[in-house]
Each structure stands twice: as structure tokens, then as C-alpha cells.
Scaffold this active site. Sequence first.
Site, short mmCIF file in Angstrom:
data_model
loop_
_atom_site.label_atom_id
_atom_site.label_comp_id
_atom_site.label_asym_id
_atom_site.label_seq_id
_atom_site.Cartn_x
_atom_site.Cartn_y
_atom_site.Cartn_z
N GLY A 114 0.78 -1.23 0.00
CA GLY A 114 0.00 0.00 0.00
C GLY A 114 0.81 1.28 0.00
O GLY A 114 0.26 2.36 0.18
N GLU A 134 4.57 -6.17 1.36
CA GLU A 134 4.04 -6.62 0.07
C GLU A 134 3.79 -5.45 -0.86
O GLU A 134 2.64 -5.17 -1.23
CB GLU A 134 2.72 -7.36 0.29
CG GLU A 134 2.83 -8.57 1.18
CD GLU A 134 1.48 -9.22 1.47
OE1 GLU A 134 1.46 -10.43 1.67
OE2 GLU A 134 0.46 -8.51 1.48
N PRO A 135 4.81 -4.72 -1.26
CA PRO A 135 4.56 -3.59 -2.16
C PRO A 135 4.23 -4.06 -3.57
O PRO A 135 4.87 -4.98 -4.09
CB PRO A 135 5.90 -2.83 -2.15
CG PRO A 135 6.92 -3.82 -1.68
CD PRO A 135 6.23 -4.94 -0.96
N ARG A 145 2.17 -1.55 -6.17
CA ARG A 145 2.17 -0.29 -6.91
C ARG A 145 3.54 0.43 -6.85
O ARG A 145 4.03 0.91 -7.86
CB ARG A 145 1.13 0.64 -6.27
CG ARG A 145 0.91 1.96 -6.97
CD ARG A 145 0.05 2.88 -6.10
NE ARG A 145 -1.12 2.21 -5.58
CZ ARG A 145 -2.25 2.06 -6.25
NH1 ARG A 145 -2.38 2.55 -7.46
NH2 ARG A 145 -3.28 1.41 -5.72
N CYS A 198 -16.39 3.90 -26.09
CA CYS A 198 -17.73 4.49 -26.17
C CYS A 198 -18.35 4.66 -24.79
O CYS A 198 -19.31 3.98 -24.43
CB CYS A 198 -18.62 3.64 -27.07
SG CYS A 198 -18.22 3.91 -28.77
N TYR A 208 -11.61 4.92 -10.22
CA TYR A 208 -11.26 5.53 -8.92
C TYR A 208 -11.10 7.04 -9.02
O TYR A 208 -10.58 7.65 -8.08
CB TYR A 208 -9.88 5.04 -8.46
CG TYR A 208 -9.68 3.57 -8.27
CD1 TYR A 208 -10.57 2.81 -7.52
CD2 TYR A 208 -8.55 2.94 -8.79
CE1 TYR A 208 -10.33 1.46 -7.32
CE2 TYR A 208 -8.30 1.60 -8.59
CZ TYR A 208 -9.20 0.86 -7.85
OH TYR A 208 -8.96 -0.46 -7.64
N ARG A 221 -8.34 3.05 -14.36
CA ARG A 221 -8.25 3.69 -13.04
C ARG A 221 -8.88 5.08 -12.99
O ARG A 221 -9.56 5.39 -12.01
CB ARG A 221 -6.80 3.70 -12.55
CG ARG A 221 -6.27 2.28 -12.31
CD ARG A 221 -4.93 2.26 -11.60
NE ARG A 221 -5.00 2.77 -10.26
CZ ARG A 221 -4.61 3.97 -9.90
NH1 ARG A 221 -4.06 4.80 -10.78
NH2 ARG A 221 -4.75 4.38 -8.66
N TYR A 260 -1.60 -1.66 -11.90
CA TYR A 260 -3.07 -1.78 -12.01
C TYR A 260 -3.61 -1.15 -13.30
O TYR A 260 -4.76 -0.74 -13.34
CB TYR A 260 -3.76 -1.17 -10.78
CG TYR A 260 -3.27 -1.78 -9.48
CD1 TYR A 260 -3.66 -3.06 -9.10
CD2 TYR A 260 -2.38 -1.10 -8.65
CE1 TYR A 260 -3.19 -3.64 -7.92
CE2 TYR A 260 -1.90 -1.67 -7.47
CZ TYR A 260 -2.32 -2.93 -7.12
OH TYR A 260 -1.85 -3.49 -5.97
N1 PLP Z 1 -1.02 -7.04 -0.25
C1 PLP Z 1 -2.34 -7.24 -0.29
C2 PLP Z 1 -2.93 -8.28 0.58
C3 PLP Z 1 -3.15 -6.49 -1.14
O1 PLP Z 1 -4.47 -6.70 -1.18
C4 PLP Z 1 -2.54 -5.50 -1.96
C5 PLP Z 1 -3.34 -4.68 -2.86
O2 PLP Z 1 -4.51 -4.64 -2.91
C6 PLP Z 1 -1.16 -5.35 -1.90
C7 PLP Z 1 -0.43 -6.12 -1.03
C8 PLP Z 1 -0.43 -4.34 -2.74
O3 PLP Z 1 -0.85 -3.06 -2.54
P1 PLP Z 1 -0.06 -1.89 -3.31
O4 PLP Z 1 -0.02 -2.25 -4.74
O5 PLP Z 1 -0.88 -0.69 -3.06
O6 PLP Z 1 1.30 -1.82 -2.70
#
Ligand code: PLP
Length: 458
Positions: A271, A313-314, A316, A384, A357, A353, A413
Site C-alpha cells: 500500500g 508486500e509492495p 504499486r 464508447c 477511482y 483507473r 493496475y
Molecule cells: N497485499 C495485499 C494483501 C493487497 O491486497 C494488496 C493490494 O490490494 C497489496 C499487497 C499491494 O498493494 P499496493 O499495490 O498498493 O502496494
Amino acid sequence: MRIVYRDFFLFEMANRELGENLMNDQIKAADINSSGHLQIGGVDALTLADKYGTPVLVYDVAKIRDQIHRFRNVFEQEHVEYEVSYASKAFASVAIYQVMKQEQAHIDVVSGGELATAIKADFPMEKISFHGNNKSEAELSMALEHGVGTIVVDNFHEIDLLKQLIADSSKRVNVQLRITPGIAAHTNSYIATGQVDSKFGFDVDSGQADKALRELMAISQINVTGIHAHIGSQIFDVQGFKGVAHKLVQIAADWQEKYDFHTKILNVGGGFGIKYSADDHPIHPEDFVRAIIDVVKKSAQESGIDMPAIWIEPGRSIVGPAGYTLYTIGSRKDIPGLLPYVSVDGGMGDNIRPALYNAKYEAVLARDPQAQNIEEVRIAGKYCESGDILSDRQPLPETHPGDVLVMLDTGAYDYAMASNYNRNPRPAVVFVENGRDQLVIKRESYDDLTHLDLNYSL
Ligand code: PLP
């Protein structure tokens, strides 16, 4: 008198301080070559557009590697056991998994399809975590069959499925238990997942998470290695991460006392926010990681648990800034008093996106990213839908049909969510590194679009 928006913009510009830098600040001097064109990983963007056609998504692979190293370096400096697990939902392909393999990174997958892609990339299965709130029996069997390193268990149905699937074997399975920590990150509410009212993970306060741990501990073939939480996406504030780190340590200490469960891993999820536009002020990856480590170290010491490994867990933040989408400008519509529409040859099919969003992006012209802007326009896609607007306010120099427009930071994404809406083929994807380029996903052809279609004969 008719005032078109462009006149207003020029009037505004004339009133600004002379010499004010109106250049997009995501473009650095090194991104411009001797012809004045945008270059990506040392290759001229116009050459790439010419060679591969548009729309095309181009990744600067060095930027991807650099982000991984930045996350890692802090853990190394702080002598903390860790794993940087690339959340591959941000962009999954054989080639990106191969880059992750070269980097000896860990990856997260969330579907049988992502797992199949990782298998095709020959990615080491023990370095995969499998996520998801509704993994099917077939997906879980596939993960077990291929020896996926960690299953991130999300709900009671999944515990039952796992139990059944391993009952007749001697398979041992490592799992992390996903909890909802009751922390809502300051982010767009569409993508916040840490709050209690979420479809993901076990709720802590109601005792569901405790019950899940007890059930898992009772299955001898299951080894609960850690506790997992993910609080949302595109987060610019360390407080949420500090909060979740602290909460995870508290839960670990509680479970140690109550169930003699000793966690090896605390997984704080992903995140980490990135800069899409001038309004975004992301925190450096190093600062996020340092803040998380500090809290875990301090809270672990205070609550008497051994320092666990920290996993992040990056998604994005690893691939987002490395991606550039090249489009060709086509039609234009001027409406007196309103922002013009400048249309490109892609849109919501390759980047949903903005429509989904209200996400913001910035764009430059490939032939001259430093050119003086003379107007603001809306960048419209070719789909369209009136909502197919890639940018609702983009300053641009004078543009002409045939110009190559480059949207920045489109690596996460975008392709991952691409569709064939209006039966438009999905774009090509190209990796660039050290001045060389390589096609890694072919552009879809019209034949590809119909290859699953069957004739109707009833
Ligand atoms: N880990 C989990 C469990 C997620 O659901 C997500 C994204 O939805 C991520 C990691 C990666 O998030 P980001 O791409 O924002 O770093």
C-alpha cells in the site's frame, strides 16, 4: 465575445511569474535525450512508439530493480529478517516474474491465473504467497501440488478446504493468518481494506481470528508461520503502518500467552503510495520501512516476544513509477468556454483507473517533454463511454494529430486491469533496460479477440 479555455489559460500564464518552471516534475533531466525527446531506460520514446505502435506500455526495468533495493536496504542496515514480496496483482506477466526471480524477490499471487503465469516463468514456488478471500478448491489444490511457499489463509471455508485437501497426504503447508486489524488507512475508500467491515481476513475483536488460529493449530500438517494484515493502498502516511505493526505485535503477544503460539513472521502488507500527480506527496520507501521496523522492535521488546521477521508486500510502488503508456493523439474537440477534448488511441481499456477511482495521471509529449504548456485539455480515450477520460485537466503544449503522448506512472493496475471493451485489442508491453528494448507481451490482434468465440448453430 467567445472565450475559449485556451485563451483563458494563456492569460493566466501571462500573469504568472516569468521563468516559472511549468515542466512536469516527474520528468528529470536524465529522461531527456540529446534530441530533446523523452527517453525511457535510455531508449527514445518516439523510437519505441514507431517500433511497437501505440498504445504501448513501456517499463523501465532499472527503476523496478531500484525500488526493490530501496525497500531491502533498510532491512539489511537494521539487521532485521525480512521478505519483500512483490504484490503481482499490480502487474503480472512472465517477464516481470522473471525479473523478480533475478532479484531473488518473493511474490504474492491472488489467483490460479497468476500462479500459472509464475509457473510458466519458472519462478521458485517456495517464494510465493497465495492470497485471496475466495480461493477455489482447484486453486488451492494447484498451490499445494506445486509447493507454493505460503498460503495466506483468509476465512473458515478456506481452512475447511485446506484440511480436506491435505487429509490424505503427508503434505505440510505453511500458512499466514490474515486478520483485519480495524485500522482504516487514509486513502481512497474504494481501496481501503484494513477496516473491520472488509471482505478480507478474520476479525480480531469478535474472536474470529483466535478461533481461526486454534483451528489451524489443531491441524498437524499446517504450520502457522505468521500473522498478516493489509490496510489499504496508495497510502501517504506512516501512521497507518505504525498502527498495524503495533497491532500485529499485540496480537502475537496475546497468542503467545494464550496458545503458546510463537509467530515467526509479521506481514504488514503493501500500500505504499506513489506520486501520480503534483497533488501526491509520497513518503520515501526507506521511511516507511524504518518506521515499521522501529515499531515492531520496540513493541516486541515491550511485550516480551522474540523479534519476528517482517514481510512487506509492495505492488504499486515497485512497478507504478516504472511504467509509461505511449498513445498517439488523434481527434480534438473544442467547446467555447470549456476544456477541449484531445483524444488518444487507447483509454479505459488499457487504463480503467481514472474511470474507476477518479485516479489522476500526468502526461507529456514524447517529442518535447519540456515544451512550454499553452493550454489545459481533457485527455479522452477512444472507448464508447463519456467517462472514458484519462485526464480531466492536463496542461499541454500545442499538439497535433500524430503526436505521441506519454502518460506517466502507469505501471501498476493498468495493464493488470486491461479489458477488451468495445473489442479493442489490449496493448503491447515492452521492457527497456540499459538502452535496449524487448517486447514482453504482444499486442493483441483481431484474431486473438475472436479466438475463443464459437459459431452459433442451434
Ligand atoms: N497485499 C495485499 C494483501 C493487497 O491486497 C494488496 C493490494 O490490494 C497489496 C499487497 C499491494 O498493494 P499496493 O499495490 O498498493 O502496494
